[in-house]
Structure formats: structure tokens, C-alpha cells
Design an enzyme around this catalytic site. Structure first.
Site, mmCIF file in Angstrom:
data_model
loop_
_atom_site.group_PDB
_atom_site.id
_atom_site.type_symbol
_atom_site.label_atom_id
_atom_site.label_comp_id
_atom_site.label_asym_id
_atom_site.label_seq_id
_atom_site.Cartn_x
_atom_site.Cartn_y
_atom_site.Cartn_z
ATOM 1 N N LYS A 121 0.802 -1.233 0.000
ATOM 2 C CA LYS A 121 0.000 0.000 0.000
ATOM 3 C C LYS A 121 0.836 1.286 0.000
ATOM 4 C CE LYS A 121 -4.341 -1.676 1.871
ATOM 5 N NZ LYS A 121 -5.393 -1.520 2.874
ATOM 6 N N ASP A 152 -10.243 3.028 1.524
ATOM 7 C CA ASP A 152 -10.435 2.333 2.807
ATOM 8 C C ASP A 152 -11.161 3.209 3.834
ATOM 9 O OD1 ASP A 152 -9.238 -0.098 2.144
ATOM 10 O OD2 ASP A 152 -7.241 0.570 2.759
#
Ligand code: ATR
Length: 290
Positions: free
Chosen positions: A71, A108
Site C-alpha cells: 500500500k 479504505d
């Protein structure tokens, strides 16, 4: 739909990716909307990440999701980050633009907030938030809660230095501070929204919980990012005390729905994606390979 020469790919880059529910969720959505896209999970070892990202353009991908451990590592390989990804400092979704540019975003945190509001109806502006954990998930959740109007955010973590580091980052968006371990009970008492972002309580340690149940109090909303099991011990104990609870599946669904919308330009069929994820989880539980 059959796979044709026009079929385009999206997918997931992570390492490992074996337990991802995203292929089931996205492929069900593509089929329902008649989109000639397929979602494939790719186990990409760190040393192959740069090549994998280069392949996105060469193979006409629409985009990918990105998960642990890529990420943050993927950022230097992208052409641009949007504001959300810059604020969070990590990318969970890449969009391949029509001109081939690779743009990173992060769905997210917004997925978490959407799900929290949908399932609990809390007024963020009125919350005193306590976040347990200071890893990647905590970072996305804390930044998005702050950006969406939560004014006070306390962060408690097993490794206190990481809580302090995250609190300093969140302080650009809200009143944020780190809770010393010996003050955790007081911080729970003062909170109105508790968010567990640690893996405590996750299968195969579903008998564990991050807090003694006697610390739970009236008016506390209890949110847990863990979705294996769907109802963690923390949530069961909160429910038994009559508290409003929020499980982790909603965040998974909504982060996926937001990514789907960026890749396709269509509204995501959220209820259908949730059913597909639940079916995949149930199949996993029965030990079926489907
Ligand atoms: P994620 O991307 O899921 O957030 P991560 O970045 O590895 O994963 O962060 C995991 C978080 O859960 C961390 O805050 C970690 O605490 P440390 O910073 O002390 O490692 C926390 N965590 C994991 N296992 C834990 C445990 N058994 N007890 C308490 N905290 C735990």
C-alpha cells in the site's frame, strides 16, 4: 459472460492474496451489470511490484486494488495520487486513466465512514473517538473520520510510539492525541465511539478481545474492523450490554464499491456485492474451495 478479446482486467496486488473476498464481490457486480471485466487476485512478491505495476498499462488493465504489503511501496511507481491517498499516505486502489496515467487513491477510510454512517447513523461531529491500533488500517480510518468531521480522536496502541506518530499526523485534521497504555481505561470511559483496528479477535484467535467487557459503558458505539468472524467477541460483548455495534464487513464492501465506481463510472450494486462476499465467507467456513 464469456471471456472475449474485449474483456478487460482489474484485480488485486498483494502478498499473499489467498483469502481475499474481492474477486467474488467484484465479479458478481460485473456480471450483474453486464460489464465485460474480470477481477483476478495476483500474489505479487515485493521484488516484482515494479514490473507488475508497469504491466497494468501494457495489458490495458482498468485498475487494481492494492493490499499488504504494497500500500505504501506502490506510491513511487504511480503517476499521481489523489487528495485522499495523499492525506492517508497509502494507496488501496489504482485507476488506469484513458491516457494510460496511473492514479492512486485510497477508498479504505471513506469506505469505513460510509459503512459506519449507514449501519449506526452516528453524528460524527458529536463523537469522541477512541481508535485501538496505529497501523495502516488505523491511519486510513483516523484520517477519514477526521476529514469527515469527527472533532476529537484518541489513539491507543500496543507500541505507544506508533500511536504518537499517527496522532501527530491526524492532528492536521482534528484534535488528536495518543493515549498512554496506563490511561486506556479512562480513555474508553471518555469515548463515545470505539474503533478496533487491530487484529485482536480475528480468526484463529476469535476468543480474544482488546478490552475487558466491564469497560464498555452506556452510550458507547463499538466498531470492529475485523470481519473474520463477522461478529467478534468485542461486538458480542457490546451487544450483550445493549450497545450499538458495527462489524468490519461493511468497510470491505464500501471500499470495494468506491473502487468499482472509479473503474467503471457506474454506481456499485452494493447489496449484491455484500451478498457475494457473505457467500464467499460462508463457503470458506464450510471449507469449500469456491
Ligand atoms: P493493518 O494494515 O491491518 O492496520 P498493521 O499495519 O500491521 O496492519 O497494524 C496492525 C495493528 O494491530 C498495529 O497497531 C498493532 O500494534 P503494534 O503497532 O504494537 O504492532 C496491532 N496489533 C496486532 N496484534 C496485536 C495484539 N496481539 N495486541 C495488540 N495490538 C495488536
Amino acid at each position: 459472460m464469456t471471456i472475449t478479446a474485449e474483456t478487460r482486467l482489474v484485480g488485486l496486488f498483494g502478498y499473499p492474496v489467498g483469502h481475499s473476498l474481492s474477486p467474488a464481490m467484484h465479479n458478481a457486480a460485473f456480471a450483474a451489470l453486464g460489464l465485460n471485466l474480470r477481477y483476478v487476485a495476483f500474489p505479487v512478491p515485493p521484488e516484482h511490484l515494479a514490473d507488475a505495476v508497469r504491466a497494468l498499462r501494457a495489458l490495458s488493465f482498468r485498475g487494481v486494488n492494492v493490499t499488504i504489503p504494497h500500500k505504501v511501496a506502490i506510491v513511487p511507481f504511480l503517476d499521481a495520487l489523489d487528495e485522499e491517498a495523499r492525506a492517508i499516505g497509502a494507496v488501496n486502489t489504482v485507476i488506469v486513466e484513458a491516457d494510460g496515467r496511473l492514479v492512486g487513491t485510497n477508498t479504505d477510510g471513506r469506505g469505513y465512514v460510509r459503512s459506519l454512517l449507514e449501519e449506526t447513523g452516528v453524528d460524527l461531529a458529536a463523537q469522541r473517538v477512541l481508535i485501538l491500533g496505529a497501523g495502516g488500517a488505523a491511519r486510513a480510518v483516523a484520517i477519514s473520520l477526521a476529514r469527515c468531521g469527527a472533532p476529537r480522536i484518541a489513539i491507543a496502541n500496543r507500541t505507544p510510539e506508533k500511536a504518537a506518530e499517527l496522532a501527530a499526523h491526524v492532528a492536521s485534521y482534528a484534535d488528536a492525541w495518543a493515549v498512554p497504555p496506563e490511561r486506556l481505561a479512562d480513555a474508553v470511559r471518555e469515548a463515545t465511539l470505539l474503533v478496533n483496528t487491530t487484529s485482536v479477535g480475528m480468526v484463529p484467535h476469535a476468543d480474544e478481545t482488546p478490552l475487558p467487557p466491564e469497560w464498555l459503558h452506556d452510550g458507547l458505539v463499538v466498531s470492529d474492523l475485523v470481519y473474520r468472524p463477522l461478529k467478534t467477541r468485542l461486538l458480542r460483548e457490546a451487544e450483550a450490554r445493549g450497545l450499538v455495534t458495527h462489524g468490519g464487513l461493511g468497510m470491505l464492501i464500501h471500499q470495494g464499491a468506491l473502487a468499482f465506481e472509479r473503474w467503471t463510472g457506474r454506481s456499485a450494486p452494493v447489496a449484491l456485492m455484500r451478498d457475494a462476499a457473505l457467500r464467499a465467507l460462508a463457503a470458506e467456513k464450510e471449507g469449500k474451495d469456491c
